[in-house]
Scaffold this active site. Structure first.
Site, PDB file in Angstrom:
ATOM      1  N   HIS A 190       1.043  -1.131  -0.073  1.00  0.00           N
ATOM      2  CA  HIS A 190      -0.131   0.313   0.046  1.00  0.00           C
ATOM      3  C   HIS A 190       0.827   1.321   0.033  1.00  0.00           C
ATOM      4  CE1 HIS A 190      -4.179  -1.064  -0.389  1.00  0.00           C
ATOM      5  NE2 HIS A 190      -3.622  -2.378  -0.257  1.00  0.00           N
ATOM      6  N   ARG A 292     -11.540   1.703  -4.369  1.00  0.00           N
ATOM      7  CA  ARG A 292     -11.415   0.792  -3.338  1.00  0.00           C
ATOM      8  C   ARG A 292     -12.086   1.481  -2.140  1.00  0.00           C
ATOM      9  NH1 ARG A 292      -5.760   0.856  -5.823  1.00  0.00           N
ATOM     10  NH2 ARG A 292      -5.104  -1.486  -5.888  1.00  0.00           N
ATOM     11  N   ARG A 328     -15.422  -1.554  -6.103  1.00  0.00           N
ATOM     12  CA  ARG A 328     -15.322  -2.850  -5.402  1.00  0.00           C
ATOM     13  C   ARG A 328     -16.002  -2.918  -4.056  1.00  0.00           C
ATOM     14  NH1 ARG A 328      -9.169  -4.407  -4.337  1.00  0.00           N
ATOM     15  NH2 ARG A 328      -9.219  -2.810  -2.749  1.00  0.00           N
ATOM     16  N   GLU A 418      -8.166 -12.635  -9.140  1.00  0.00           N
ATOM     17  CA  GLU A 418      -7.095 -12.278  -8.192  1.00  0.00           C
ATOM     18  C   GLU A 418      -6.578 -13.441  -7.530  1.00  0.00           C
ATOM     19  OE1 GLU A 418      -7.479  -8.849  -5.851  1.00  0.00           O
ATOM     20  OE2 GLU A 418      -9.345  -9.382  -4.939  1.00  0.00           O
ATOM     21  N   ASN A 441      -2.144  -7.481  -8.397  1.00  0.00           N
ATOM     22  CA  ASN A 441      -1.342  -7.327  -7.417  1.00  0.00           C
ATOM     23  C   ASN A 441      -1.415  -8.767  -6.425  1.00  0.00           C
ATOM     24  OD1 ASN A 441      -1.221  -4.971  -8.062  1.00  0.00           O
ATOM     25  ND2 ASN A 441      -2.377  -3.820  -6.596  1.00  0.00           N
ATOM     26  N   ASP A 442      -2.602  -9.063  -6.269  1.00  0.00           N
ATOM     27  CA  ASP A 442      -2.897 -10.219  -5.638  1.00  0.00           C
ATOM     28  C   ASP A 442      -2.753 -11.540  -6.287  1.00  0.00           C
ATOM     29  OD1 ASP A 442      -3.469  -9.655  -2.805  1.00  0.00           O
ATOM     30  OD2 ASP A 442      -5.084  -8.723  -3.543  1.00  0.00           O
ATOM     31  N   CYS A 485      -7.005  -4.030 -13.201  1.00  0.00           N
ATOM     32  CA  CYS A 485      -6.946  -3.005 -12.244  1.00  0.00           C
ATOM     33  C   CYS A 485      -5.732  -3.092 -11.225  1.00  0.00           C
ATOM     34  CB  CYS A 485      -8.107  -2.764 -11.601  1.00  0.00           C
ATOM     35  SG  CYS A 485      -8.592  -4.027 -10.345  1.00  0.00           S
TER      36      CYS A 485
HETATM   37  C1  LIG Z   1      -6.227  -4.041  -7.538  1.00  0.00           C
HETATM   38  C2  LIG Z   1      -5.962  -5.019  -6.804  1.00  0.00           C
HETATM   39  O1  LIG Z   1      -6.470  -4.930  -5.572  1.00  0.00           O
HETATM   40  P1  LIG Z   1      -5.690  -4.523  -4.136  1.00  0.00           P
HETATM   41  O2  LIG Z   1      -4.317  -3.787  -4.492  1.00  0.00           O
HETATM   42  O3  LIG Z   1      -6.438  -3.260  -3.345  1.00  0.00           O
HETATM   43  O4  LIG Z   1      -5.593  -5.625  -3.371  1.00  0.00           O
HETATM   44  C3  LIG Z   1      -5.094  -6.335  -6.669  1.00  0.00           C
HETATM   45  O5  LIG Z   1      -4.975  -6.989  -6.146  1.00  0.00           O
HETATM   46  O6  LIG Z   1      -4.296  -6.226  -7.873  1.00  0.00           O
HETATM   47 MG   LIG Z   2      -6.241  -7.172  -4.421  1.00  0.00          MG
END
Ligand SMILES: C=C(OP(=O)(O)O)C(=O)O
Ligand SMILES: [Mg+2]
EC number: 2.7.3.9
Length: 560
Positions: A190, A292, A328, A418, A441-442, A485
């Site tokens: 983050h 988010r 989301r 994800e 990301n996840d 995203c």
């Molecule tokens: C966009 C995503 O969500 P976050 O980063 O908020 O987990 C992700 O996981 O790519």
């Molecule tokens: Mg995520």
């Protein structure tokens, strides 16, 4: 220390200035510390320290409010009230009266409150961290140690920390912080996401970052991932000139996202709330691809009221009358802990625990309130509202979520892809919903078994890993519109590869929009497809990057 340190560049741009560190832990004053006998002076010192902490928190709150962050002010004012609690002052006075030194007396008096709060149910237990923060600030003042938390300064500075929590960054003034450098945190942590949203250059996973002394001048290059210690004026000037030249090359490209041969790829913004809209619009976002919503729920003991939710959602929906907004639903848990929705028990691996839609299944009332607020917010507006669930694993999760949306009158349900299982069985999941949005990301964290919060694993938290691209491909081919995203969408080269894999829209932190718009405009759909095929044929992330670039010659023209 001299020379150039290398970390992971996660937010482009150049920033130069003196280092200011977020101070580390404040040690517990030793038990048995006694004062010299002047109890009145010792008591006065302890109370003065508490008052100074309260005044400092209030002043920070006012500055946060002046910068538009009224939530941040409310959190800080609540903390200031705790510091001025008369019962606490009495407790400190009594300990000092027994001969206990001021710092130890403060520590012990807070201990009594701490135990009371910790045993008083979930809501209040979550405030223990706030209480500890006030205690540590007061103890630090009494012991002459650096006060913990994000520092303040009259001149712009480079913020250096082990890592930054979302709450730390709530009160940051982007005009004051010229760059972020952290020792921990991967490219999808983050810290990285917030830095990109704020448009502040950032380098994470930099070994030795917290050993940089306060006041050391550094030059941070958030694209290269470097931190140069004691740069010459000429080095700062030329780094700034290069960044500016790139900026003006990008300014040539405007309008909706499309490849050179006119294949449209809507370019959308990732936002955390209405405060991010201005930047999204300024960078030409065609809508929001990821709202988010957790940011509205963060750092508070109770969920926002229905009216508060509706108001925040409506502000965002109104900003894009001719576009779309993808919201989301709450992604609580793991790296986004929410005080009022704690994990049901001790979770040894929170990233693999109850988070995202799994938490919504446990608390359907919280989801229902959110969906109802969204439906009310969209009433009579022309924007296309799409709502998606995070951390969906299979068709059953997707069907459950779509049902909840239908019950609330939400017309366009979707899911995030994800979890690798959802990507591999994308066709089954697609049968239940209208659209996908891939959270790289996840998806990367889970595909590579590399916790996104662990700085030492940056090499594996790389969406260029060919295995991640192999998971994107079936999701993009599952027969429903499929956006991306995750942070991968904001990497200009990878954005072209994703389009080549069949992704239909890209959503990213607003400052990345011009880069991606220009990169797409420089290449045809066929070049994107060739780049995607070359990247998937590679064996490692590094090789995939190099192989894709061979087919994307326009990147070099843009200085990328
Ligand atoms: C966009 C995503 O969500 P976050 O980063 O908020 O987990 C992700 O996981 O790519
Ligand atoms: Mg995520």
């Amino acid at each position: 220390m001299a020379g150039v340190l290398q970390g992971a560049g996660v937010s482009p741009g150049v920033g130069a200035g003196p280092v200011l560190r977020v101070a580390g832990d404040v040690p517990e004053p030793p038990a048995g510390d006694r004062h010299g006998g002047d109890a009145a002076a010792e008591r006065a010192a302890a109370l003065a320290a508490l008052e100074a902490v309260a005044a400092d928190l209030e002043a920070r709150g006012e500055r946060a409010a002046a910068a538009g962050n009224t939530d941040g002010r409310d959190v800080l004012n609540a903390q200031a009230l705790m510091a001025r609690d008369p019962g606490l002052a009495d407790g400190v006075g009594a300990k000092v009266g027994e001969g206990v030194a001021a710092a130890r007396a403060v520590f012990e008096a807070f201990g009594v409150y701490r135990e009371m709060l910790a045993g008083a149910g979930e809501y209040l237990a979550a405030r223990v961290a706030d209480l500890d923060d006030i205690r540590d600030r007061a103890v630090a003042r009494l012991l002459g140690l650096p006060v913990p938390g994000v520092p303040e300064s009259d001149e712009p500075f480079v913020l250096v920390a082990r890592d930054l929590a979302p709450a730390d960054t709530a009160v940051l003034d982007p005009a004051q912080v010229v760059a972020f450098v952290t020792e921990e945190g991967g490219p999808t942590s983050h810290t990285a996401i917030i830095a990109r949203t704020m448009g502040v250059p950032a380098v994470v996973a930099l070994p030795g970052a917290v050993s940089l002394a306060d006041g050391t001048r550094v030059l941070v290059d958030g694209a290269a991932g470097t931190v140069r210690i004691d740069p010459s004026e000429e080095e700062v000037r030329s780094a700034r000139a290069a960044a500016a030249a790139r900026g003006s090359a990008l300014a040539e490209f405007t309008g909706p996202g499309a490849t050179a041969d006119g294949h449209e790829v809507p370019l959308l913004a990732n936002i955390g709330g209405p405060k991010d809209l201005e930047q999204a619009l300024a960078n030409g976002a065609e809508g929001v691809g990821l709202y988010r919503t957790e940011f509205l729920f963060l750092d508070r003991a109770t969920p926002p009221s229905d009216a508060e939710q509706e108001e925040a959602y409506r502000k965002v929906l109104e900003a894009f009358p001719a576009g779309r907004v993808v919201v989301r639903t709450l992604d609580a848990g793991a790296d986004k802990p929410l005080a009022f929705l704690p994990a049901p028990g001790e979770e040894p691996n929170p990233a693999l625990g109850e988070r995202g839609v799994r938490m919504s299944v446990r608390h359907p009332d919280v989801l229902a309130a959110q969906l109802a607020a969204l439906a009310r917010a969209a009433t009579d507006l022309t924007v296309k509202l799409q709502v998606m669930a995070p951390m969906v694993t299979d068709a059953a999760d997707a069907a459950w979520f779509a049902g909840q949306c239908r019950d609330a009158g939400i017309e366009h349900p979707g899911v995030m892809i994800e979890v690798p299982a959802a990507a591999l069985r994308a066709r089954d999941v697609a049968a239940e919903v209208e659209f996908f949005s891939i959270g790289t990301n996840d998806l990367t964290q889970y595909a590579c078994a590399a916790d996104r919060q662990v700085g030492g694993l940056a090499r594996l938290q790389d969406p260029w890993q060919p295995a991640v691209l192999d998971l994107v491909a079936p999701a993009a081919a599952a027969g429903v519109p499929c956006g991306v995203c995750g942070e991968a969408a904001g990497d200009p080269a990878l954005a072209c590869v994703l389009v080549g894999l069949g992704v239909t829209s890209l959503s990213m932190s607003a400052p990345s929009l011009p880069l991606v718009r220009a990169a797409l405009a420089k290449h045809t759909l066929e070049q994107c497809r060739e780049a995607a095929a070359a990247a998937r044929a590679a064996r490692t992330a590094g090789e995939a990057r190099d192989a894709a670039r061979v087919h994307l010659p326009g990147l070099a023209d843009l200085g990328l």
